[in-house]
Design an enzyme around this catalytic site. Structure first.
Site, PDB file in Angstrom:
ATOM      1  N   ARG A 121      26.400  73.665 -73.168  1.00  0.00           N
ATOM      2  CA  ARG A 121      27.317  72.775 -73.644  1.00  0.00           C
ATOM      3  C   ARG A 121      27.914  73.592 -74.800  1.00  0.00           C
ATOM      4  NH1 ARG A 121      23.976  68.396 -72.824  1.00  0.00           N
ATOM      5  NH2 ARG A 121      24.386  67.433 -70.840  1.00  0.00           N
ATOM      6  N   LYS A 143      41.119  81.668 -76.256  1.00  0.00           N
ATOM      7  CA  LYS A 143      41.577  81.104 -74.827  1.00  0.00           C
ATOM      8  C   LYS A 143      40.221  82.085 -74.057  1.00  0.00           C
ATOM      9  CE  LYS A 143      46.290  79.998 -74.431  1.00  0.00           C
ATOM     10  NZ  LYS A 143      47.636  80.488 -73.770  1.00  0.00           N
ATOM     11  N   GLU A 185      52.343  94.280 -76.227  1.00  0.00           N
ATOM     12  CA  GLU A 185      51.809  92.993 -77.015  1.00  0.00           C
ATOM     13  C   GLU A 185      52.283  93.287 -78.369  1.00  0.00           C
ATOM     14  OE1 GLU A 185      51.071  90.053 -75.515  1.00  0.00           O
ATOM     15  OE2 GLU A 185      50.230  90.226 -73.734  1.00  0.00           O
ATOM     16  N   LYS A 224      49.415  86.672 -85.059  1.00  0.00           N
ATOM     17  CA  LYS A 224      48.621  85.668 -83.836  1.00  0.00           C
ATOM     18  C   LYS A 224      47.805  84.796 -84.742  1.00  0.00           C
ATOM     19  CE  LYS A 224      46.640  85.013 -79.499  1.00  0.00           C
ATOM     20  NZ  LYS A 224      46.225  85.327 -78.342  1.00  0.00           N
ATOM     21  N   GLU A 234      48.274  75.282 -77.823  1.00  0.00           N
ATOM     22  CA  GLU A 234      49.694  75.318 -77.079  1.00  0.00           C
ATOM     23  C   GLU A 234      50.331  74.324 -77.240  1.00  0.00           C
ATOM     24  OE1 GLU A 234      49.763  78.554 -74.498  1.00  0.00           O
ATOM     25  OE2 GLU A 234      51.258  78.027 -73.304  1.00  0.00           O
ATOM     26  N   ARG A 238      52.903  77.849 -80.298  1.00  0.00           N
ATOM     27  CA  ARG A 238      51.815  78.791 -79.664  1.00  0.00           C
ATOM     28  C   ARG A 238      52.664  79.477 -78.520  1.00  0.00           C
ATOM     29  NH1 ARG A 238      45.340  79.273 -78.987  1.00  0.00           N
ATOM     30  NH2 ARG A 238      45.260  81.099 -77.733  1.00  0.00           N
ATOM     31  N   ASN A 242      54.109  83.555 -75.569  1.00  0.00           N
ATOM     32  CA  ASN A 242      54.655  83.709 -74.130  1.00  0.00           C
ATOM     33  C   ASN A 242      55.876  84.580 -73.914  1.00  0.00           C
ATOM     34  OD1 ASN A 242      52.346  82.636 -73.001  1.00  0.00           O
ATOM     35  ND2 ASN A 242      52.975  80.715 -73.012  1.00  0.00           N
ATOM     36  N   HIS A 245      56.515  86.794 -70.854  1.00  0.00           N
ATOM     37  CA  HIS A 245      55.388  86.484 -69.897  1.00  0.00           C
ATOM     38  C   HIS A 245      55.713  85.495 -68.703  1.00  0.00           C
ATOM     39  CE1 HIS A 245      52.741  87.921 -73.305  1.00  0.00           C
ATOM     40  NE2 HIS A 245      51.669  87.737 -72.439  1.00  0.00           N
ATOM     41  N   HIS A 249      54.403  87.722 -65.891  1.00  0.00           N
ATOM     42  CA  HIS A 249      53.441  86.868 -64.959  1.00  0.00           C
ATOM     43  C   HIS A 249      53.811  87.067 -63.561  1.00  0.00           C
ATOM     44  CE1 HIS A 249      50.791  84.586 -68.328  1.00  0.00           C
ATOM     45  NE2 HIS A 249      50.614  85.957 -67.857  1.00  0.00           N
ATOM     46  N   HIS A 262      48.729  94.263 -67.599  1.00  0.00           N
ATOM     47  CA  HIS A 262      49.250  93.004 -68.028  1.00  0.00           C
ATOM     48  C   HIS A 262      50.446  93.191 -69.209  1.00  0.00           C
ATOM     49  CE1 HIS A 262      49.722  89.066 -69.749  1.00  0.00           C
ATOM     50  NE2 HIS A 262      49.632  89.399 -71.002  1.00  0.00           N
TER      51      HIS A 262
HETATM   52  N1  LIG Z   1      42.205  85.338 -73.677  1.00  0.00           N
HETATM   53  C1  LIG Z   1      43.614  85.360 -73.884  1.00  0.00           C
HETATM   54  O1  LIG Z   1      44.194  85.133 -74.672  1.00  0.00           O
HETATM   55  C2  LIG Z   1      44.193  86.722 -72.973  1.00  0.00           C
HETATM   56  C3  LIG Z   1      45.469  87.289 -73.471  1.00  0.00           C
HETATM   57  C4  LIG Z   1      45.739  88.292 -72.848  1.00  0.00           C
HETATM   58  C5  LIG Z   1      45.174  88.799 -71.889  1.00  0.00           C
HETATM   59  N2  LIG Z   1      44.017  88.188 -71.387  1.00  0.00           N
HETATM   60  C6  LIG Z   1      43.229  88.679 -70.340  1.00  0.00           C
HETATM   61  O2  LIG Z   1      42.917  89.973 -70.657  1.00  0.00           O
HETATM   62  C7  LIG Z   1      42.676  90.766 -69.521  1.00  0.00           C
HETATM   63  C8  LIG Z   1      43.051  92.022 -69.674  1.00  0.00           C
HETATM   64  O3  LIG Z   1      42.434  92.834 -70.493  1.00  0.00           O
HETATM   65  P1  LIG Z   1      42.556  94.374 -70.854  1.00  0.00           P
HETATM   66  O4  LIG Z   1      44.090  94.833 -70.737  1.00  0.00           O
HETATM   67  O5  LIG Z   1      41.655  94.620 -72.201  1.00  0.00           O
HETATM   68  O6  LIG Z   1      41.748  94.984 -69.675  1.00  0.00           O
HETATM   69  P2  LIG Z   1      40.329  95.175 -69.340  1.00  0.00           P
HETATM   70  O7  LIG Z   1      39.190  94.368 -70.203  1.00  0.00           O
HETATM   71  O8  LIG Z   1      40.220  95.388 -68.119  1.00  0.00           O
HETATM   72  O9  LIG Z   1      40.204  96.666 -69.868  1.00  0.00           O
HETATM   73  C9  LIG Z   1      40.966  97.882 -69.401  1.00  0.00           C
HETATM   74  C10 LIG Z   1      39.716  99.046 -68.863  1.00  0.00           C
HETATM   75  O10 LIG Z   1      39.550  99.742 -70.057  1.00  0.00           O
HETATM   76  C11 LIG Z   1      38.184  99.751 -70.193  1.00  0.00           C
HETATM   77  N3  LIG Z   1      37.739 100.006 -71.488  1.00  0.00           N
HETATM   78  C12 LIG Z   1      37.664  98.943 -72.444  1.00  0.00           C
HETATM   79  N4  LIG Z   1      37.480  99.553 -73.720  1.00  0.00           N
HETATM   80  C13 LIG Z   1      37.589 100.995 -73.652  1.00  0.00           C
HETATM   81  C14 LIG Z   1      37.234 101.720 -74.419  1.00  0.00           C
HETATM   82  N5  LIG Z   1      37.337 101.575 -75.844  1.00  0.00           N
HETATM   83  N6  LIG Z   1      37.287 103.103 -74.328  1.00  0.00           N
HETATM   84  C15 LIG Z   1      37.157 103.444 -72.892  1.00  0.00           C
HETATM   85  N7  LIG Z   1      37.302 102.685 -71.779  1.00  0.00           N
HETATM   86  C16 LIG Z   1      37.730 101.301 -72.215  1.00  0.00           C
HETATM   87  C17 LIG Z   1      37.337  98.908 -69.472  1.00  0.00           C
HETATM   88  O11 LIG Z   1      36.185  99.083 -68.955  1.00  0.00           O
HETATM   89  C18 LIG Z   1      38.383  98.523 -68.400  1.00  0.00           C
HETATM   90  O12 LIG Z   1      38.290  99.445 -67.211  1.00  0.00           O
HETATM   91  C19 LIG Z   1      43.167  89.866 -68.279  1.00  0.00           C
HETATM   92  O13 LIG Z   1      42.361  89.283 -67.393  1.00  0.00           O
HETATM   93  C20 LIG Z   1      44.177  88.913 -68.916  1.00  0.00           C
HETATM   94  O14 LIG Z   1      44.082  87.704 -68.171  1.00  0.00           O
HETATM   95  C21 LIG Z   1      43.642  87.226 -72.047  1.00  0.00           C
HETATM   96 ZN   LIG Z   2      49.958  88.711 -72.806  1.00  0.00          ZN
END
Ligand SMILES: NC(=O)c1ccc[n+]([C@@H]2O[C@H](COP(=O)([O-])OP(=O)(O)OC[C@H]3O[C@@H](n4cnc5c(N)ncnc54)[C@H](O)[C@@H]3O)[C@@H](O)[C@H]2O)c1
Ligand SMILES: [Zn+2]
Length: 356
Positions: A121, A143, A185, A224, A234, A238, A242, A245, A249, A262
């Protein structure tokens, strides 16, 4: 060390930013160590590069830690992987006092955060973002979630971490295209909240090799954090996060997740949203050009030929459509955003000409 507070009453937490911060993690966390299990959730490449050293330092400082590796890519955000993480925590004897350290990009952070939100939980967790996108965006705001076959991020929770620990030096190993995705971003924060920042970003982008990441991350986190603090779940404010986006998206869904990063999709989406803001009379030609020029400095991957109608059909399925109404984020100035219901399908269709 720079510290930015995310003010959410009892759930407030700090974002610490400093080059080389990873070495200070045991010190930062020491007052929370009471002999419980610390669970590092990460991906193999990141474990090899950073996780093993972290485990050693934690162990020297008297922490008992275990490491759980998850796959790379969106497949990590699945029920299967989520279940594996929880089972491994139970097997390792974790309990309500255990603390998760999410060491990785947005994928790891979203999955680990959701595990923290739901294990027994809810247990404490910290975000240690390693991608630029995670440092400025996904690690802040709580999130968390996973994907189901029907769509991305459809299962999740808003569950705030106890802290976000950012070491910009980790970007040295991040592949260039991942950096570019995060820069999208960062441009967004300037566009929606801080015109002077947007103009500085645009100048910095003339030479990405000398881009002042620590500065840009700090300003992005401030923006942020302030938005999340005033509107955690949101409501209206918030939503401006987007910006870019809706079409971004749709582009991701149309091309297939994993086919476009992304932040890259958001960059294309911001060009369209900026053009729409201009067409609706909110943003002057010259200001739209400033935004568009900043985005065009990013070495974005070229888009394949798009079937515009098919692509826009994904807008309807997006979470930003609430009770059938689309909340489209427009700019009414550089550095100032708002949402409107007045964006028609036809206008979105026309805006795609700006990116193809
Ligand atoms: N929670 C939120 O508010 C929010 C906001 C935006 C995006 N997201 C989510 O985030 C995800 C995308 O995240 P991302 O763009 O960070 O991609 P990711 O987590 O897939 O990382 C990208 C790649 O980089 C590699 N990597 C990470 N750090 C590294 C480093 N320091 N050195 C070498 N390689 C490294 C990872 O292993 C991966 O292969 C999506 O699933 C999206 O939905 C969430
Ligand atoms: Zn985003």
């Amino acid at each position: 060390m720079k510290t930015i507070q995310v003010n959410l009453d009892k759930r407030s937490y700090p974002i610490h930013i400093e080059s080389g911060l990873i070495k200070q993690i045991p010190t930062i966390l020491s007052e929370r160590n009471h002999g419980q299990k610390w669970v590092i959730i990460s991906q193999q490449g990141i474990i090899d590069r950073y996780g093993k050293a972290l485990v050693e330092q934690l162990s020297e400082a008297g922490f008992y830690s275990i490491t759980i590796d998850v796959p790379t890519g969106e497949k990590a955000k699945s029920f299967e992987e989520y279940q594996i993480v929880l089972s491994r925590m139970v097997e390792a004897g974790c309990d309500r006092s255990s603390v998760i350290l999410a060491l990785g990009g947005g994928v790891t952070g979203d999955l680990a955060g959701f595990a923290a939100a739901t294990f027994m939980r809810g247990i404490d967790y910290f975000q240690i973002p390693t991608t630029l996108l995670a440092m400025v965006d996904s690690s802040i705001g709580g999130k968390t979630g996973i994907n189901i076959t029907e769509g991305k991020n459809l299962v999740g929770s808003i569950y705030q971490p106890k802290g976000v620990l950012i070491d910009p030096d980790m970007l040295n190993s991040l592949p260039r295209q991942e950096v570019v995705s995060g820069l999208g971003e960062i441009i967004k924060y300037g566009a929606i909240r801080d015109k002077a920042f947007l103009i500085r970003i645009s100048l910095w982008l003339d030479d990405i090799d000398t881009f002042p990441f620590e500065k840009a991350i700090t300003r992005s986190c401030e923006i942020k954090a302030a938005i999340v603090a005033s509107d955690e779940r949101e409501g209206n404010l918030r939503r401006i996060l987007n910006f870019g986006h809706t079409i971004g998206h749709a582009l991701e869904a149309y091309l297939g997740y994993g086919k476009i990063r992304h932040g890259d999709a958001v960059s294309y989406g911001m060009t369209c949203a900026g053009w729409i803001s201009n067409q609706l009379g909110y943003l002057s030609n010259s200001k739209y050009t400033i935004l568009k020029n900043a985005i065009q400095k990013l070495p974005l991957p070229l888009l394949p030929k798009l079937d515009h109608d098919k692509m826009l059909s994904f807008v309807k399925k997006d979470k930003k459509t609430v009770s059938g109404k689309l909340h489209f984020v427009i700019l009414n100035e550089l550095g100032s955003a708002a949402t409107t219901h007045n964006v028609t399908h036809d206008l979105m269709l026309k805006s795609l000409k700006e990116i193809q």
